[in-house]
Design an enzyme around this catalytic site. Structure first.
Site, PDB file in Angstrom:
ATOM      1  CG  ASN A 150       6.777   1.119  -8.261  1.00 15.47           C
ATOM      2  OD1 ASN A 150       5.868   1.297  -7.959  1.00 15.47           O
ATOM      3  ND2 ASN A 150       7.686  -0.071  -7.931  1.00 15.47           N
ATOM      4  CD  GLU A 248       2.170  -5.120   0.312  1.00 19.79           C
ATOM      5  OE1 GLU A 248       3.336  -5.387   0.310  1.00 19.79           O
ATOM      6  OE2 GLU A 248       1.015  -5.923   0.815  1.00 19.79           O
ATOM      7  CB  CYS A 282       8.933  -3.124  -3.829  1.00 19.35           C
ATOM      8  SG  CYS A 282       7.783  -3.835  -4.789  1.00 19.35           S
ATOM      9  CD  GLU A 461      -2.924  -4.453   0.515  1.00 20.94           C
ATOM     10  OE1 GLU A 461      -3.193  -4.282  -0.830  1.00 20.94           O
ATOM     11  OE2 GLU A 461      -2.562  -3.427   1.194  1.00 20.94           O
TER      12      GLU A 461
HETATM   13  P1  NDP Z   1       6.456   7.312  -1.534  1.00 21.32           P
HETATM   14  O1  NDP Z   1       6.573   6.799  -0.021  1.00 21.32           O
HETATM   15  O2  NDP Z   1       7.255   8.582  -1.578  1.00 21.32           O
HETATM   16  O3  NDP Z   1       4.953   7.493  -1.938  1.00 21.32           O
HETATM   17  C1  NDP Z   1       4.171   6.704  -2.050  1.00 21.32           C
HETATM   18  C2  NDP Z   1       2.733   7.298  -2.267  1.00 21.32           C
HETATM   19  O4  NDP Z   1       2.426   7.807  -0.890  1.00 21.32           O
HETATM   20  C3  NDP Z   1       2.580   8.492  -3.178  1.00 21.32           C
HETATM   21  O5  NDP Z   1       1.108   8.368  -3.802  1.00 21.32           O
HETATM   22  C4  NDP Z   1       2.709   9.679  -2.266  1.00 21.32           C
HETATM   23  O6  NDP Z   1       2.485  10.814  -2.915  1.00 21.32           O
HETATM   24  C5  NDP Z   1       1.952   9.185  -1.186  1.00 21.32           C
HETATM   25  N1  NDP Z   1       2.538   9.862  -0.011  1.00 21.32           N
HETATM   26  C6  NDP Z   1       3.366  10.815   0.237  1.00 21.32           C
HETATM   27  N2  NDP Z   1       3.366  11.212   1.454  1.00 21.32           N
HETATM   28  C7  NDP Z   1       2.230  10.964   1.932  1.00 21.32           C
HETATM   29  C8  NDP Z   1       1.732  11.131   3.215  1.00 21.32           C
HETATM   30  N3  NDP Z   1       1.870  11.886   4.385  1.00 21.32           N
HETATM   31  N4  NDP Z   1       0.479  10.395   3.306  1.00 21.32           N
HETATM   32  C9  NDP Z   1      -0.122   9.758   2.595  1.00 21.32           C
HETATM   33  N5  NDP Z   1       0.460   9.468   1.320  1.00 21.32           N
HETATM   34  C10 NDP Z   1       1.601  10.040   1.220  1.00 21.32           C
HETATM   35  O7  NDP Z   1       7.118   6.166  -2.490  1.00 21.32           O
HETATM   36  P2  NDP Z   1       7.499   6.089  -4.136  1.00 21.32           P
HETATM   37  O8  NDP Z   1       6.159   6.898  -4.866  1.00 21.32           O
HETATM   38  O9  NDP Z   1       8.732   6.961  -4.116  1.00 21.32           O
HETATM   39  O10 NDP Z   1       7.527   4.560  -4.374  1.00 21.32           O
HETATM   40  C11 NDP Z   1       8.786   4.339  -4.227  1.00 21.32           C
HETATM   41  C12 NDP Z   1       8.667   3.268  -2.907  1.00 21.32           C
HETATM   42  O11 NDP Z   1       7.425   2.421  -2.927  1.00 21.32           O
HETATM   43  C13 NDP Z   1       9.872   2.424  -2.947  1.00 21.32           C
HETATM   44  O12 NDP Z   1      10.523   2.448  -1.540  1.00 21.32           O
HETATM   45  C14 NDP Z   1       9.374   1.008  -3.212  1.00 21.32           C
HETATM   46  O13 NDP Z   1       9.984  -0.077  -2.619  1.00 21.32           O
HETATM   47  C15 NDP Z   1       8.012   1.080  -2.541  1.00 21.32           C
HETATM   48  N6  NDP Z   1       7.254  -0.123  -3.190  1.00 21.32           N
HETATM   49  C16 NDP Z   1       6.799  -1.189  -2.360  1.00 21.32           C
HETATM   50  C17 NDP Z   1       6.041  -2.012  -3.088  1.00 21.32           C
HETATM   51  C18 NDP Z   1       5.309  -3.185  -2.133  1.00 21.32           C
HETATM   52  O14 NDP Z   1       4.581  -3.793  -2.561  1.00 21.32           O
HETATM   53  N7  NDP Z   1       6.070  -3.277  -1.086  1.00 21.32           N
HETATM   54  C19 NDP Z   1       5.515  -2.086  -4.337  1.00 21.32           C
HETATM   55  C20 NDP Z   1       6.190  -0.761  -4.988  1.00 21.32           C
HETATM   56  C21 NDP Z   1       6.939   0.176  -4.409  1.00 21.32           C
HETATM   57  P3  NDP Z   1       3.376  11.572  -3.977  1.00 21.32           P
HETATM   58  O15 NDP Z   1       4.082  10.994  -4.752  1.00 21.32           O
HETATM   59  O16 NDP Z   1       2.413  12.762  -4.369  1.00 21.32           O
HETATM   60  O17 NDP Z   1       4.195  12.243  -2.722  1.00 21.32           O
END
Ligand code: NDP
Length: 480
Positions: A150, A248, A282, A461
């Protein structure tokens, strides 16, 4: 067609398998570049390079580490225009948003931690003239930094900068959905002279790259930002290995408007909180609680404001919303809108896919949507949608709204709008969330520890908390 490469041991390299994935431009739905479909072999090479580089980087004087990071920040600014265009093309967001929020925040993150590491200090605890205790903080080793799609470069640098400043080396995995700015960043690192192996970036699917990275025996620390389901998976596989973990995760953030709020300020912040970045932050305020005394007036003003938000070409400076990040994500959001309707929700505005003209007709656009009439505890008001969709809910009393606001499993952020200062403080203290804003939204001070309660995350963080996270405390007691 552009081919994105991994950044391992200071070089841009092909994935060992030679396999690539398609990278889509959400604004028109077309493939515009290829991404390495990396696997365990690439992770092993990246971790080995990072482990080797740790020997030198961890002993490099703080001032030198800081100077190199400052150079990286300068180099990002030199490539500002290219990064803005790349972020918008990769993610679908308006270029104007990338230029005002995402890309400026990347050098700001890096400069903040490059400065912080020089000004960190430790406490000494004296025991009545008998002994003194102090704490040394040492970098941990190779850090895994995993970031979502995002705010791709913003959130990548938010992790990488403190990890490197504290003397760790890093293997980063950006989201496979938005890899382009991380790729450009790896070129910037080479140009700016970051020593080889200090930062490594491996692209690919979470399922194929994520597990080998988080469970690698030479990776003692994992910083992850993403969805709660992925966070839970990472926690379950890394806990038995006793890794240091920061998560996070998602949010379902309440935005609470009291009768005595500054009306115009509350309406414009409610629209901003609901629809900025197509609702894919988020911290977005996706549950809007409005006190009954102003409910009807507020609802009409918000509908009017929302109808004026142009959904359009991300390159056009008049576009307030661009495309959502992918076809799958667009469908997920549309399914949630359909679910809302089936639960008795009334769509006050929006609710449909927006079809633009010409080359953009296959892009993933969704109208900003306001839903009314849903129970606060129904699925739509409990689960994250992560799109331009807000649910508006009336309330009577302070106690009632606190109960509704706290009813989800999440606890990331909240906003409160009131001109009564005592009420603002009282409600802020009662809401279960890591961050509470009073009379504003998304105002971030990088010194403040950031993170969520409940299922929104573990750990904080930001500020010196990030430097603490990426170091191991060692307590020394000296008898005097
Ligand atoms: P995901 O959980 O799908 O993915 C986040 C990252 O994790 C991506 O790089 C993804 O890779 C990777 N990933 C997926 N599976 C694994 C695994 N088994 N082991 C390690 N890494 C893995 O989230 P989104 O990318 O869809 O992001 C949106 C989400 O992030 C929302 O829920 C949002 O609320 C949250 N978010 C939270 C924030 C916070 O600070 N609390 C800030 C911003 C977003 P790939 O994309 O290649 O699958």
């Amino acid at each position: 067609m552009d081919k994105i490469l991994n950044y391992i041991n200071g070089e841009l390299v092909e994935p060992k398998s030679g396999n690539y994935l398609d990278n889509y431009n959400p604004s028109n739905g077309k493939v515009y570049s290829l991404i390495p479909d990396s696997d365990k072999d690439d992770i092993d090479a990246a971790v080995a390079a990072a482990k080797e580089a740790f020997n030198t980087w961890s002993k490099t004087p703080k001032q030198e580490r800081s100077d190199i990071l400052m150079k990286l920040a300068d180099a990002i600014e030199k490539n500002f225009e290219e990064l803005v265009k790349a972020e918008s093309k990769d993610n679908g967001k308006p270029e104007s948003l990338a230029a005002h929020v995402d890309i400026p925040r990347a050098p700001a993150n890096i400069r903040f931690f490059a400065g912080a590491i020089l000004h960190d200090s430790a406490k000494v605890h004296e025991m009545d003239g008998m002994a003194i205790n102090y704490t040394l903080r040492k970098p941990l080793g190779v850090a895994a930094c995993i970031s979502p799609w995002n705010l791709p470069l913003y959130l990548l640098t938010w992790k990488v900068a403190p990890a490197l400043a504290a003397g760790n080396t890093v293997v980063a995995k950006p989201s496979e959905v938005t890899p382009m700015t991380a790729y450009l960043f790896s070129k910037i690192c080479i140009e700016a002279g970051l020593p080889k192996g200090v930062l490594n970036i491996v692209h690919g699917l979470g399922s194929k790259v994520g597990d080998p990275l988080t469970t690698h025996p030479d990776v003692p620390v994992v910083s992850f930002t993403g969805g709660t389901v992925t966070g839970k998976h990472i926690a379950s596989i890394t806990a038995p290995m006793f890794k240091k973990l920061s998560l996070e995760l998602g949010g379902k953030n309440p935005n609470i408007i009291f009768d005595d709020a500054d009306f115009e300020k509350a309406v414009s912040n409610a629209a901003r909180a609901a629809f900025t970045n197509q609702g894919q932050i988020c911290l977005c305020g996706s549950r809007l609680f409005v006190q009954k005394g102003i409910y009807n007036k507020f609802r009409e003003a918000l509908i009017l404001k929302t109808k004026k938000l142009t959904v359009g070409d991300p390159k056009d400076s008049n576009s307030k919303l661009g495309a959502v990040v992918s076809k799958e994500h667009m469908q997920k959001i549309l399914d949630k809108i359909a679910l809302a309707k089936s639960l008795g929700g009334n769509i006050l505005t929006g609710g449909e896919r927006e079809i633009l003209e010409g080359d953009l007709k296959s892009g993933y656009y969704i109208q900003p949507t306001i839903i009314e009439g849903l129970d606060f505890d129904c699925e739509v008001n409990q689960e994250e949608i992560f799109g331009p969709v807000v649910s508006i809910i009336p309330f009577d009393t302070e106690e009632q709204v606190i109960e509704m606001a706290n009813s989800t499993k999440y606890g990331l952020s909240a906003s409160i709008f009131t001109e009564n200062i005592s009420k603002g403080h009282r409600v802020a203290a009662a809401i279960d969330s890591g961050v509470v804003w009073i009379n504003t939204w998304l105002l971030r001070d990088l010194r403040i520890p950031f993170g969520g309660m409940k299922h929104s995350g573990v750990g904080r963080e930001g500020g010196f908390k990030s430097l603490e996270f990426f170091t191991e405390p060692k307590n020394v007691c000296v008898k005097i």
